[in-house]
Design a protein around this motif. Structure first.
Motif, PDB file in Angstrom:
ATOM      1  N   LEU A 167       0.824  -1.204   0.000  1.00  0.00           N
ATOM      2  CA  LEU A 167       0.000   0.000   0.000  1.00  0.00           C
ATOM      3  C   LEU A 167       0.858   1.255   0.000  1.00  0.00           C
ATOM      4  CD1 LEU A 167      -2.857  -1.014   2.480  1.00  0.00           C
ATOM      5  CD2 LEU A 167      -3.022  -0.754  -0.001  1.00  0.00           C
ATOM      6  N   GLU A 168       1.958   1.232   0.758  1.00  0.00           N
ATOM      7  CA  GLU A 168       2.876   2.377   0.765  1.00  0.00           C
ATOM      8  C   GLU A 168       3.508   2.565  -0.616  1.00  0.00           C
ATOM      9  OE1 GLU A 168       3.798   4.717   3.054  1.00  0.00           O
ATOM     10  OE2 GLU A 168       2.055   4.011   4.174  1.00  0.00           O
ATOM     11  N   ALA A 169       3.866   1.458  -1.264  1.00  0.00           N
ATOM     12  CA  ALA A 169       4.428   1.547  -2.614  1.00  0.00           C
ATOM     13  C   ALA A 169       3.403   2.095  -3.596  1.00  0.00           C
ATOM     14  CB  ALA A 169       4.921   0.174  -3.062  1.00  0.00           C
ATOM     15  N   ALA A 170       2.133   1.722  -3.427  1.00  0.00           N
ATOM     16  CA  ALA A 170       1.074   2.247  -4.296  1.00  0.00           C
ATOM     17  C   ALA A 170       0.894   3.745  -4.090  1.00  0.00           C
ATOM     18  CB  ALA A 170      -0.231   1.509  -4.028  1.00  0.00           C
ATOM     19  N   HIS A 229       0.584  -2.776  -7.376  1.00  0.00           N
ATOM     20  CA  HIS A 229       0.842  -2.797  -5.934  1.00  0.00           C
ATOM     21  C   HIS A 229      -0.446  -3.034  -5.146  1.00  0.00           C
ATOM     22  CE1 HIS A 229       5.058  -2.056  -5.826  1.00  0.00           C
ATOM     23  NE2 HIS A 229       4.992  -0.910  -6.473  1.00  0.00           N
ATOM     24  N   LEU A 230      -1.547  -2.472  -5.596  1.00  0.00           N
ATOM     25  CA  LEU A 230      -2.819  -2.713  -4.909  1.00  0.00           C
ATOM     26  C   LEU A 230      -3.225  -4.186  -4.998  1.00  0.00           C
ATOM     27  CD1 LEU A 230      -4.874   0.441  -5.994  1.00  0.00           C
ATOM     28  CD2 LEU A 230      -3.854  -0.017  -3.763  1.00  0.00           C
ATOM     29  N   ASN A 231      -3.010  -4.792  -6.151  1.00  0.00           N
ATOM     30  CA  ASN A 231      -3.310  -6.219  -6.282  1.00  0.00           C
ATOM     31  C   ASN A 231      -2.365  -7.064  -5.437  1.00  0.00           C
ATOM     32  OD1 ASN A 231      -5.399  -7.198  -8.557  1.00  0.00           O
ATOM     33  ND2 ASN A 231      -4.588  -5.188  -9.088  1.00  0.00           N
ATOM     34  N   ARG A 232      -1.119  -6.648  -5.325  1.00  0.00           N
ATOM     35  CA  ARG A 232      -0.196  -7.371  -4.447  1.00  0.00           C
ATOM     36  C   ARG A 232      -0.639  -7.246  -2.990  1.00  0.00           C
ATOM     37  NH1 ARG A 232       4.691  -9.184  -5.907  1.00  0.00           N
ATOM     38  NH2 ARG A 232       5.553  -8.673  -3.863  1.00  0.00           N
ATOM     39  N   SER A 255      -6.272 -15.571  -3.991  1.00  0.00           N
ATOM     40  CA  SER A 255      -4.949 -14.958  -3.900  1.00  0.00           C
ATOM     41  C   SER A 255      -4.190 -15.075  -5.212  1.00  0.00           C
ATOM     42  CB  SER A 255      -4.145 -15.609  -2.768  1.00  0.00           C
ATOM     43  OG  SER A 255      -3.821 -16.950  -3.078  1.00  0.00           O
ATOM     44  N   PHE A 256      -4.296 -16.227  -5.885  1.00  0.00           N
ATOM     45  CA  PHE A 256      -3.589 -16.403  -7.152  1.00  0.00           C
ATOM     46  C   PHE A 256      -4.187 -15.535  -8.256  1.00  0.00           C
ATOM     47  CE2 PHE A 256      -1.916 -20.474  -5.392  1.00  0.00           C
ATOM     48  CZ  PHE A 256      -0.572 -20.184  -5.589  1.00  0.00           C
ATOM     49  N   ARG A 257      -5.468 -15.228  -8.180  1.00  0.00           N
ATOM     50  CA  ARG A 257      -6.055 -14.314  -9.169  1.00  0.00           C
ATOM     51  C   ARG A 257      -5.472 -12.911  -9.009  1.00  0.00           C
ATOM     52  NH1 ARG A 257     -10.965 -17.327  -8.483  1.00  0.00           N
ATOM     53  NH2 ARG A 257     -11.662 -15.924  -6.806  1.00  0.00           N
ATOM     54  N   TYR A 258      -5.370 -12.455  -7.763  1.00  0.00           N
ATOM     55  CA  TYR A 258      -4.755 -11.144  -7.532  1.00  0.00           C
ATOM     56  C   TYR A 258      -3.287 -11.147  -7.964  1.00  0.00           C
ATOM     57  CZ  TYR A 258      -8.840  -9.777  -4.756  1.00  0.00           C
ATOM     58  OH  TYR A 258     -10.114  -9.461  -4.344  1.00  0.00           O
ATOM     59  N   TYR A 259      -2.605 -12.238  -7.673  1.00  0.00           N
ATOM     60  CA  TYR A 259      -1.191 -12.362  -8.043  1.00  0.00           C
ATOM     61  C   TYR A 259      -1.017 -12.328  -9.561  1.00  0.00           C
ATOM     62  CZ  TYR A 259       3.566 -14.327  -7.970  1.00  0.00           C
ATOM     63  OH  TYR A 259       4.913 -14.542  -8.134  1.00  0.00           O
ATOM     64  N   LEU A 260      -1.885 -13.046 -10.279  1.00  0.00           N
ATOM     65  CA  LEU A 260      -1.808 -13.078 -11.742  1.00  0.00           C
ATOM     66  C   LEU A 260      -2.054 -11.700 -12.335  1.00  0.00           C
ATOM     67  CD1 LEU A 260      -1.606 -14.591 -14.424  1.00  0.00           C
ATOM     68  CD2 LEU A 260      -4.037 -15.158 -14.215  1.00  0.00           C
ATOM     69  N   PHE A 261      -3.053 -10.981 -11.825  1.00  0.00           N
ATOM     70  CA  PHE A 261      -3.343  -9.657 -12.356  1.00  0.00           C
ATOM     71  C   PHE A 261      -2.178  -8.704 -12.105  1.00  0.00           C
ATOM     72  CE2 PHE A 261      -6.218  -5.731 -12.362  1.00  0.00           C
ATOM     73  CZ  PHE A 261      -6.178  -5.649 -13.740  1.00  0.00           C
ATOM     74  N   ALA A 262      -1.547  -8.812 -10.928  1.00  0.00           N
ATOM     75  CA  ALA A 262      -0.379  -7.975 -10.641  1.00  0.00           C
ATOM     76  C   ALA A 262       0.763  -8.277 -11.608  1.00  0.00           C
ATOM     77  CB  ALA A 262       0.070  -8.187  -9.195  1.00  0.00           C
TER      78      ALA A 262
END
Length: 267
Positions: free
Chosen positions: A68-71, A90-93, A123-130
């Motif tokens: 979140l800080e990186a975003a 970063h938000l998806n991560r 979690s893997f869906r968010y990871y894939l989108f990131a």
């Protein structure tokens, strides 16, 4: 939050080492299974991989705050494409780490009724989108650098003239050819012209990646990582051996960027 972010950054190197060990176990298990190893040995390797994975999840508790800080920092980038790709990645991560924390709670038995399969898929869906956004960012930066390299080459006069880059285009007609000649009598120059353009683009791509090691490492790391969620989500079944090799390779590349900070792609 800043103190926690600093603490997470210090533990990042250890997490990368554990990640390399986890995917090395996956690769080793696949090799042993192919070699017809004993069931007891396979079980031992699988248990070791599970323990290392659980330790990694413990190390990543609170990594959502770092993402979140990186975003928040990426929101202020001047380039709109980089701002969008990096911020949303970063938000998806952050969401990926949050789901990973829930999985850790479930695996430790603190909340045994959690549907681990559902949270794992999420979690893997968010990871894939990131990762897709990271690859988009890499492709965008490569395009910008290739355009800059092309302009520099033109300015230095290192590129050939248009007639030289289009073999047969200017020589298709002889001096006695009439402008009204039927088009089917003219040699077709498109294929050699396309080959010359393709060679030029490949030369620019190799030049850009050769002189930008951080971009090359980030591209290779993301390409290796993207097969992991694709396999876990059932979108591209590659097998545990390939997943283990990709995870181990990307982990080694990540460790290199920690050991040599100048290899980390910025921003």
């Amino acid at each position: 939050m800043e103190s926690w972010v600093r603490f997470s950054a210090q533990s990042q190197a250890k997490e990368r080492v554990f990640r390399a060990a986890q995917y090395a176990c996956v690769l080793l298990g696949h090799a042993l299974r192919k070699g017809g190893a004993r069931a007891e040995l396979l079980t031992t390797v699988q248990q070791l991989e599970a323990h290392v994975s659980l330790a990694r999840k413990l190390m990543r508790l609170g990594n959502s705050a770092e993402s979140l800080e990186a975003a928040k920092r990426a929101v202020h980038l001047s380039d709109c494409v980089l701002r969008l790709c990096i911020t949303v990645a970063h938000l998806n991560r952050a969401l990926y780490f949050a789901c990973d924390n829930v999985l850790w709670v479930g695996k430790t038995g603190l909340l045994p009724h959690i549907d681990q399969n559902k949270w794992s898929q999420r979690s893997f869906r968010y990871y894939l989108f990131a990762l897709i956004l990271n690859l988009t960012r890499d492709a965008y930066e490569i395009r910008l650098l290739m355009e800059r390299e092309s302009r520099n080459s033109l300015a230095k006069g290192s590129l050939s003239s248009p007639s030289a880059l289009s073999p047969g285009l200017d020589n298709s007609y002889s001096s006695s050819d009439s402008p009204s000649s039927p088009p089917d009598l003219v040699p077709f120059p498109a294929l050699p012209l396309r080959m010359v353009r393709l060679r030029r683009q490949l030369h620019l791509l190799v030049t850009v990646l050769r002189y930008n090691p951080p971009l090359l490492l980030d591209l290779l790391k993301n390409l290796c990582d993207v097969f992991i969620p694709l396999d876990r989500l059932g979108l591209c079944s590659t097998g545990p051996g390939f997943v283990g090799a990709c995870g181990l390779s990307s982990s080694i590349l990540s460790i290199l960027t920690i050991l040599y900070p100048w290899l980390k792609l910025k921003p």
